[in-house]
Scaffold this motif. Structure first.
Motif, PDB file in Angstrom:
ATOM      1  N   ARG A 202      -4.691   8.433 -10.663  1.00  0.00           N
ATOM      2  CA  ARG A 202      -4.379   7.005 -10.530  1.00  0.00           C
ATOM      3  C   ARG A 202      -5.612   6.225 -10.090  1.00  0.00           C
ATOM      4  O   ARG A 202      -5.901   5.145 -10.623  1.00  0.00           O
ATOM      5  CB  ARG A 202      -3.260   6.817  -9.506  1.00  0.00           C
ATOM      6  N   VAL A 203      -6.365   6.769  -9.132  1.00  0.00           N
ATOM      7  CA  VAL A 203      -7.559   6.085  -8.630  1.00  0.00           C
ATOM      8  C   VAL A 203      -8.580   5.900  -9.750  1.00  0.00           C
ATOM      9  O   VAL A 203      -9.197   4.841  -9.871  1.00  0.00           O
ATOM     10  CB  VAL A 203      -8.168   6.875  -7.455  1.00  0.00           C
ATOM     11  N   SER A 204      -8.739   6.927 -10.584  1.00  0.00           N
ATOM     12  CA  SER A 204      -9.733   6.821 -11.665  1.00  0.00           C
ATOM     13  C   SER A 204      -9.346   5.740 -12.669  1.00  0.00           C
ATOM     14  O   SER A 204     -10.218   5.086 -13.244  1.00  0.00           O
ATOM     15  CB  SER A 204      -9.910   8.168 -12.359  1.00  0.00           C
ATOM     16  N   ARG A 205      -8.049   5.549 -12.873  1.00  0.00           N
ATOM     17  CA  ARG A 205      -7.623   4.450 -13.763  1.00  0.00           C
ATOM     18  C   ARG A 205      -7.974   3.097 -13.147  1.00  0.00           C
ATOM     19  O   ARG A 205      -8.373   2.165 -13.864  1.00  0.00           O
ATOM     20  CB  ARG A 205      -6.122   4.540 -14.029  1.00  0.00           C
ATOM     21  N   GLN A 206      -7.835   2.973 -11.844  1.00  0.00           N
ATOM     22  CA  GLN A 206      -8.212   1.727 -11.176  1.00  0.00           C
ATOM     23  C   GLN A 206      -9.721   1.491 -11.265  1.00  0.00           C
ATOM     24  O   GLN A 206     -10.167   0.364 -11.446  1.00  0.00           O
ATOM     25  CB  GLN A 206      -7.774   1.763  -9.714  1.00  0.00           C
ATOM     26  N   VAL A 207     -10.492   2.570 -11.141  1.00  0.00           N
ATOM     27  CA  VAL A 207     -11.946   2.446 -11.271  1.00  0.00           C
ATOM     28  C   VAL A 207     -12.305   1.938 -12.658  1.00  0.00           C
ATOM     29  O   VAL A 207     -13.182   1.081 -12.817  1.00  0.00           O
ATOM     30  CB  VAL A 207     -12.631   3.806 -11.004  1.00  0.00           C
ATOM     31  N   ALA A 208     -11.624   2.445 -13.682  1.00  0.00           N
ATOM     32  CA  ALA A 208     -11.899   2.015 -15.057  1.00  0.00           C
ATOM     33  C   ALA A 208     -11.664   0.520 -15.225  1.00  0.00           C
ATOM     34  O   ALA A 208     -12.357  -0.150 -15.989  1.00  0.00           O
ATOM     35  CB  ALA A 208     -11.040   2.814 -16.030  1.00  0.00           C
ATOM     36  N   ARG A 209     -10.684  -0.016 -14.495  1.00  0.00           N
ATOM     37  CA  ARG A 209     -10.406  -1.455 -14.601  1.00  0.00           C
ATOM     38  C   ARG A 209     -11.471  -2.294 -13.907  1.00  0.00           C
ATOM     39  O   ARG A 209     -11.660  -3.464 -14.243  1.00  0.00           O
ATOM     40  CB  ARG A 209      -9.024  -1.763 -14.008  1.00  0.00           C
ATOM     41  N   VAL A 210     -12.173  -1.705 -12.941  1.00  0.00           N
ATOM     42  CA  VAL A 210     -13.225  -2.443 -12.222  1.00  0.00           C
ATOM     43  C   VAL A 210     -14.501  -2.523 -13.043  1.00  0.00           C
ATOM     44  O   VAL A 210     -15.278  -3.459 -12.908  1.00  0.00           O
ATOM     45  CB  VAL A 210     -13.503  -1.765 -10.854  1.00  0.00           C
TER      46      VAL A 210
END
Length: 530
Positions: A202-210
């Motif tokens: 989940r965290v890596s998906r949030q990083v991708a959005r940043v």
């Protein structure tokens, strides 16, 4: 309020502004626009002097009684990229001019009115001082960080040490990932890191959005993502989770850290090369923490998952590979064998002896012994043309990570023991090393060392006789065969065996005495290493 970075909201929140009766009359949702500078001007055509990001302060003296001029003024501010317009009431306008307010709302430009007299000079001085202080602080951080990271690179520190320094400057967890978002290294406060890695998908998906288009992107909540490149090719990202210093220092941290990481990668171990260097270091760090017991199983599980190792419904089997000479090819050979057999695993060198360890992750529905045997046979076939087979030691299969450390130590012990007496099959297990394995496991015990001295004492200074005894025992007490291996005649062999009996005060035909002598010799050889 970040150091070196102010928004319209930050300026309005200053203690200096509180008595002036500030009221946001247009676009209150856009107060997070950054303020690069304050500009005080009464000219109607002030927009031509702006470069963007200014917060413009005016009393509107030249705009009174001319709604068209008021609208044109606001529109010119919007085109120039102004951060906001602040209108001081009292001199030209008693109340908020509706034409300006409507134009500002339409243009998306924040507009603020001050209901009480405001000394613009004091506000300008305060804001400019904060902006300049922040920029000097960012320059100072850049100099200090650049010097520190360069010194570490020149001293040849491992990736983990470099990343620890970066996390210290950032004041938050730092994680290096490849383009597949697999974690290569992480640093920071253990509790915060555990929270991030536990739900890494989940965290890596949030990083991708940043992620942005520039080399460094500072996102919400202080998440800073820096693009990592080497030799003109992007290969990963550095993510700082929760830096509180603001956008300017976030940019500095990201740029300096990315530069240092690129240099570190280019200086990677020439044996492994820059393509594999960091992946190997990541595996080494994980397996080292596993073997040493410095990390608890519940801490390792999210790290294994973030590194790409399957952990759900799996059997974990540690394997250790040893070979005298040619250690440089072991890592690549083990990794290639894993790929050919479609077995998931982490592979790393064990320092300082050059052995290679692999933690295998085998689906629970498969038999782990069969999978390990097949992998070992494949690896032996790959290594045979490269200078002879290796010794492969395997631990027992583990359903949970709590047992893996004990199994890992067993695999190290088995491979160590089997190197002195290779098994008949492609892989050795604890049952294969028997007495030799037990003796090697206990070789550092004081009682066993004393036993060696009692049994072999007079021979320890006579290495040639010790070698005769070793050959005699290895050949099953066949004196003729022992003489052939020693390249001496049978009478000479008889005389040397007689010398051993005389020095030790024993009879080599006595089974109990011979057994004690054999155990002592095994222990003595175990202390000398493979």
């Amino acid at each position: 309020m970040g150091e070196g970075r102010l928004t319209v909201r930050d300026v309005l929140a200053l203690e200096l502004v509180a008595p002036w009766g500030a009221e946001v009359v247009a676009c209150p949702a856009r107060l997070d626009r950054p303020v690069r500078w304050l500009h005080v001007a009464e000219a109607a055509d002030v927009a031509v002097m702006l470069t963007g990001g200014e917060m413009v302060l005016t009393t509107g003296l030249l705009l009174a009684d001319d709604e068209r001029a008021q609208v044109a003024y606001v529109e010119s501010m919007q085109r120039a990229g102004a951060a906001a317009v602040v209108l001081g009431l009292g001199r030209a306008f008693a109340t908020t001019p509706e034409a300006m307010r409507r134009a500002a709302s339409r243009c998306g430009l924040p507009m603020v009115v001050l209901h009480r007299p405001a000394p613009f000079a004091r506000l300008t001085e305060e804001v400019h001082a904060r902006l300049l202080h922040g920029r000097f602080a960012a320059l100072d951080l850049s100099d200090r960080m650049g010097g520190s990271l360069s010194a570490l690179n020149l001293s040849g520190v491992p990736l983990q040490r470099l990343l620890d320094e970066i996390a210290g400057y950032a004041g938050c967890p730092a994680v290096v990932v490849n383009l597949a978002h697999r974690v290569l290294a992480s640093a920071g406060e253990p509790g915060a890191l555990d929270d991030l890695l536990r739900d890494w998908e989940r965290v890596s998906r949030q990083v991708a959005r940043v992620l942005g288009n520039g080399p460094v992107t500072v996102g919400p909540d202080g998440w800073t993502v820096a693009r990592l490149e080497a030799r003109g090719r992007q290969w990963g990202h550095l993510v700082l989770f929760g830096h509180q210093g603001g956008a300017d220092t976030g940019q500095v941290l990201g740029r300096r850290a990315a530069e240092a990481l690129a240099v570190h990668r280019l200086l990677a171990d020439p044996v492994r090369g820059w393509e594999r260097g960091w992946e190997d270091q990541a595996a080494e760090a994980l397996l080292a923490d596993l073997a040493s017991g410095t990390a608890r199983p519940e801490q390792l599980l999210p790290r294994f998952r973030a590194a790409g190792l399957p952990v759900e419904r799996r059997t974990f089997v540690p394997v250790v590979v040893r070979r005298v000479g040619g250690e440089g090819v072991l890592c690549a050979s083990v990794r290639r064998a894993l790929e050919e057999e479609a077995v998931a695993g982490l592979v790393a060198r064990l320092e300082p002896d050059g052995a290679v360890a692999a933690l295998l992750s085998i689906p629970s529905e498969r038999d782990p012994d069969t999978e390990v045997d097949r992998l070992a046979a494949r690896l032996q076939a790959r290594l045979a043309p490269l200078g002879g087979p290796a010794v492969i030691g395997a631990g027992f299969g583990c359903q949970v990570l709590d047992e893996v450390r004990r199994s890992f130590l067993e695999a190290v012990h088995v491979a160590d023991a089997a190197l002195a007496g290779p098994p008949s099959g492609p892989v050795a297990r604890l049952r294969d090393v028997r007495l030799r394995g037990l003796v090697r496991l206990l070789r550092d015990e004081p009682e066993l060392q004393a036993f060696i001295g009692r049994e072999l004492g007079p021979l320890l200074g006579r290495p040639e006789l010790l070698d005769v005894l070793r050959t005699y025992l290895r050949t099953g007490r066949n004196k003729s065969l022992a003489a052939q291996e020693q390249h001496v005649s049978r009478p000479a062999m008889y005389r040397r065996l007689q010398s051993i009996e005389t020095l030790l005060g024993i009879e080599l035909d006595d089974l109990e005495q011979l057994t004690s002598l054999y155990v002592a010799l095994l222990a003595h050889d175990a202390q000398r290493g493979p």
